[in-house]
Design a protein around this motif. Structure first.
Motif, PDB file in Angstrom:
ATOM      1  N   ALA A 413      -5.217   8.847   4.353  1.00 39.34           N
ATOM      2  CA  ALA A 413      -5.213   8.666   2.903  1.00 39.34           C
ATOM      3  C   ALA A 413      -3.806   8.815   2.346  1.00 39.34           C
ATOM      4  O   ALA A 413      -3.397   8.091   1.433  1.00 39.34           O
ATOM      5  CB  ALA A 413      -6.158   9.680   2.259  1.00 39.34           C
ATOM      6  N   LEU A 414      -3.031   9.770   2.894  1.00 41.43           N
ATOM      7  CA  LEU A 414      -1.669   9.970   2.421  1.00 41.43           C
ATOM      8  C   LEU A 414      -0.812   8.745   2.703  1.00 41.43           C
ATOM      9  O   LEU A 414      -0.015   8.312   1.851  1.00 41.43           O
ATOM     10  CB  LEU A 414      -1.072  11.205   3.101  1.00 41.43           C
ATOM     11  CG  LEU A 414       0.388  11.528   2.770  1.00 41.43           C
ATOM     12  CD1 LEU A 414       0.541  11.809   1.267  1.00 41.43           C
ATOM     13  CD2 LEU A 414       0.876  12.724   3.584  1.00 41.43           C
ATOM     14  N   ASN A 415      -0.988   8.142   3.870  1.00 42.10           N
ATOM     15  CA  ASN A 415      -0.215   6.943   4.206  1.00 42.10           C
ATOM     16  C   ASN A 415      -0.577   5.773   3.286  1.00 42.10           C
ATOM     17  O   ASN A 415       0.295   5.022   2.836  1.00 42.10           O
ATOM     18  CB  ASN A 415      -0.476   6.571   5.668  1.00 42.10           C
ATOM     19  CG  ASN A 415       0.345   5.359   6.095  1.00 42.10           C
ATOM     20  OD1 ASN A 415       1.570   5.392   6.059  1.00 42.10           O
ATOM     21  ND2 ASN A 415      -0.344   4.297   6.493  1.00 42.10           N
ATOM     22  N   ALA A 416      -1.860   5.633   2.970  1.00 43.40           N
ATOM     23  CA  ALA A 416      -2.285   4.559   2.068  1.00 43.40           C
ATOM     24  C   ALA A 416      -1.692   4.750   0.682  1.00 43.40           C
ATOM     25  O   ALA A 416      -1.260   3.794   0.024  1.00 43.40           O
ATOM     26  CB  ALA A 416      -3.815   4.522   2.005  1.00 43.40           C
ATOM     27  N   GLN A 417      -1.624   5.966   0.225  1.00 43.92           N
ATOM     28  CA  GLN A 417      -1.056   6.246  -1.098  1.00 43.92           C
ATOM     29  C   GLN A 417       0.429   5.942  -1.116  1.00 43.92           C
ATOM     30  O   GLN A 417       0.940   5.368  -2.081  1.00 43.92           O
ATOM     31  CB  GLN A 417      -1.300   7.715  -1.453  1.00 43.92           C
ATOM     32  CG  GLN A 417      -0.753   8.098  -2.823  1.00 43.92           C
ATOM     33  CD  GLN A 417      -0.997   9.567  -3.156  1.00 43.92           C
ATOM     34  OE1 GLN A 417      -1.718  10.252  -2.438  1.00 43.92           O
ATOM     35  NE2 GLN A 417      -0.418  10.007  -4.259  1.00 43.92           N
ATOM     36  N   LEU A 418       1.154   6.296  -0.051  1.00 40.81           N
ATOM     37  CA  LEU A 418       2.597   6.013   0.009  1.00 40.81           C
ATOM     38  C   LEU A 418       2.861   4.513   0.025  1.00 40.81           C
ATOM     39  O   LEU A 418       3.799   4.021  -0.616  1.00 40.81           O
ATOM     40  CB  LEU A 418       3.205   6.675   1.246  1.00 40.81           C
ATOM     41  CG  LEU A 418       3.254   8.208   1.236  1.00 40.81           C
ATOM     42  CD1 LEU A 418       3.740   8.736   2.578  1.00 40.81           C
ATOM     43  CD2 LEU A 418       4.161   8.702   0.108  1.00 40.81           C
ATOM     44  N   GLU A 419       2.030   3.741   0.752  1.00 41.89           N
ATOM     45  CA  GLU A 419       2.201   2.280   0.777  1.00 41.89           C
ATOM     46  C   GLU A 419       1.926   1.671  -0.595  1.00 41.89           C
ATOM     47  O   GLU A 419       2.611   0.737  -1.020  1.00 41.89           O
ATOM     48  CB  GLU A 419       1.254   1.677   1.821  1.00 41.89           C
ATOM     49  CG  GLU A 419       1.670   1.995   3.267  1.00 41.89           C
ATOM     50  CD  GLU A 419       0.712   1.374   4.263  1.00 41.89           C
ATOM     51  OE1 GLU A 419      -0.356   0.866   3.823  1.00 41.89           O
ATOM     52  OE2 GLU A 419       1.029   1.396   5.471  1.00 41.89           O
ATOM     53  N   LYS A 420       0.911   2.184  -1.313  1.00 40.36           N
ATOM     54  CA  LYS A 420       0.583   1.679  -2.639  1.00 40.36           C
ATOM     55  C   LYS A 420       1.731   1.931  -3.605  1.00 40.36           C
ATOM     56  O   LYS A 420       2.086   1.071  -4.423  1.00 40.36           O
ATOM     57  CB  LYS A 420      -0.695   2.356  -3.123  1.00 40.36           C
ATOM     58  CG  LYS A 420      -1.185   1.849  -4.473  1.00 40.36           C
ATOM     59  CD  LYS A 420      -2.502   2.507  -4.861  1.00 40.36           C
ATOM     60  CE  LYS A 420      -2.977   2.007  -6.195  1.00 40.36           C
ATOM     61  NZ  LYS A 420      -4.267   2.635  -6.609  1.00 40.36           N
ATOM     62  N   GLU A 421       2.336   3.132  -3.504  1.00 47.87           N
ATOM     63  CA  GLU A 421       3.464   3.449  -4.386  1.00 47.87           C
ATOM     64  C   GLU A 421       4.671   2.585  -4.061  1.00 47.87           C
ATOM     65  O   GLU A 421       5.412   2.158  -4.958  1.00 47.87           O
ATOM     66  CB  GLU A 421       3.829   4.924  -4.242  1.00 47.87           C
ATOM     67  CG  GLU A 421       2.779   5.891  -4.786  1.00 47.87           C
ATOM     68  CD  GLU A 421       3.130   7.324  -4.536  1.00 47.87           C
ATOM     69  OE1 GLU A 421       4.168   7.580  -3.838  1.00 47.87           O
ATOM     70  OE2 GLU A 421       2.400   8.212  -4.998  1.00 47.87           O
ATOM     71  N   ALA A 422       4.880   2.274  -2.776  1.00 47.89           N
ATOM     72  CA  ALA A 422       6.016   1.421  -2.392  1.00 47.89           C
ATOM     73  C   ALA A 422       5.844   0.018  -2.911  1.00 47.89           C
ATOM     74  O   ALA A 422       6.815  -0.648  -3.309  1.00 47.89           O
ATOM     75  CB  ALA A 422       6.149   1.425  -0.874  1.00 47.89           C
TER      76      ALA A 422
END
Length: 429
Positions: A413-422
């Motif tokens: 979930a943390l990785n998905a959130q970082l990709e969305k912010e990028a």
């Protein structure tokens, strides 16, 4: 020869009230301890009365046996003072040439078979007989057998077990041609009462000549402690018991841990050379007015110049020869040092055993640390099963348990959130 003259002139100067030069180091090359009485020595025997057998039959870089020549010269020219000599060798390679020279001082008759014919395949010979030849190369007189002692400690054995290739020159198995007994020399006998340095196979030296002591150290691996025990418990007491008027050293430094010529055998450091030199000086002080002649033999790790392993080893040896050392060798001190080392080793083994037992006990308390044990239960279940309060119930007084009970991080979930912010950053720009 010049070194012997200088040492003897120094003794004369002392008698006349002047200074004294009693110890000399000869920085000479080529070395000499592989040169026998007639040149090359067989690789499988140092007996000068035997025909040349299979083996290295190599001079090992040597032309003349420097220490043997010096010893014979001293016994002749200075016969009134030099009646007994001791030749010792700490080169990593056996001084087979010196041993052969020492063995040659005893008269022997060599009986050799000769045959004429028999080369036509029939197997019959036209003539068969024996030829006798006398072998006798004395250094002074018929009493040389009791006047000379040779002792050496070196690498010995197969360089690769089972391959049959012996460490050069293939001789030097542990052997004493005149082992001590309780009645003749109780002091020397008690040093090696455990018979650690008894014969266990290999080519034996010539039996009818002067006393020869070899200690062959197997390898390839570092054996500094064994090397020191060989000198302290076997060789040095024998040299002291011989009471030499002159000590001659074949000083080879290729047993150093960083010298490639030793194939990994023994592995000494500079302090080891300094120690054995000091001990030999003490013996010379006690019986020979401090007279020592040391001759350079092996030592080939010269990379680094003045700070190379070879240079540092030679410096340690010469420092021990040159410093003011008036102490005399003492059997009591040597035994005290031996007993102290035994106690230290026993203490080390005791602590090692205690540490092992402690680790095993901790492993028994923690099933995870024991191979084959069942995996540990989660902390909370273990606590509840034991009737103890859980991590949540303990409150703020136990931070370690709170960290163990904390929720795990969802890295997906943390990785998905970082990709969305990028992805959102370029749209904002």
């Amino acid at each position: 020869i010049l070194a012997v003259d200088k040492v003897m002139e120094g003794a004369l100067a002392k008698e006349q009230g002047g200074g004294k030069i009693s110890k000399v180091f000869c920085a000479v090359r080529p070395p000499g301890h592989h040169a026998g009485p007639s040149g090359a020595v067989s690789g499988s025997s140092t007996d000068p009365t035997l025909p040349m057998l299979s083996g290295s039959q190599s001079h090992g870089f040597c032309l003349l046996n420097n220490v043997a020549v010096a010893a014979a010269y001293a016994m002749n020219v200075y016969r009134k003072k030099i009646k007994r000599v001791a030749l010792v060798d700490f080169d990593v390679h056996h001084g087979n040439g010196t041993e052969a020279c020492v063995s040659s001082v005893t008269p022997r008759v060599l009986k050799q078979r000769i045959a004429i014919g028999g080369h036509d395949g029939s197997g019959t010979v036209a003539f068969e007989g024996f030829v006798k030849s006398h072998k006798f190369k004395p250094w002074f007189d018929m009493n040389d057998r009791d006047a000379i002692l040779f002792a050496s400690c070196q690498g010995y054995g197969e360089t690769v077990p089972g391959m049959g290739h012996m460490f050069y020159p293939g001789t030097g198995a542990t052997y004493d041609t005149r082992p001590p007994n309780m009645h003749e020399s109780d002091t020397e006998y008690l040093f090696d009462e455990g018979h650690e340095f008894s014969y266990r196979g290999g080519a034996a030296p010539f039996q009818a000549g002067p006393r020869i002591i070899n200690v062959g150290i197997k390898g390839p691996k570092s054996e500094r402690a064994l090397w020191k025990r060989a000198w302290r418990d076997k060789i040095l007491p024998a040299v002291a018991n011989h009471k030499p008027d002159l000590v001659l050293i074949s000083a080879g430094f290729d047993a150093h841990a960083k010298d490639d010529m030793n194939s990994g055998y023994i592995g000494l450091l500079e302090c080891d050379y300094e120690w054995v030199t000091n001990e030999l000086v003490k013996i010379a002080n006690k019986y020979g007015e401090g007279r020592v002649v040391s001759v350079l033999e092996g030592g080939y790790r010269i990379q680094g110049g003045l700070v190379s392993p070879f240079a540092r080893s030679v410096a340690a040896h010469v420092r021990a020869l040159g410093q003011a050392n008036f102490k005399e060798w003492s059997a009591e001190e040597a035994k005290h040092e031996r007993d102290r080392e035994i106690r230290l080793e026993e203490e080390r083994l005791r602590k090692q055993q205690e540490e092992l037992q402690r680790l095993m006990a901790e492993g028994a308390d923690d099933p995870v640390a024991v191979p084959g044990a069942a995996p540990a239960m989660p902390m909370q279940l273990n606590e509840e099963a034991a009737g103890l309060p859980s991590a949540e119930a303990e409150g703020p007084s136990s931070p370690k348990r709170r960290r163990r009970a904390a929720a795990s991080i969802d890295y997906v979930a943390l990785n998905a959130q970082l990709e969305k912010e990028a992805q959102a950053k370029p749209e904002n720009n």
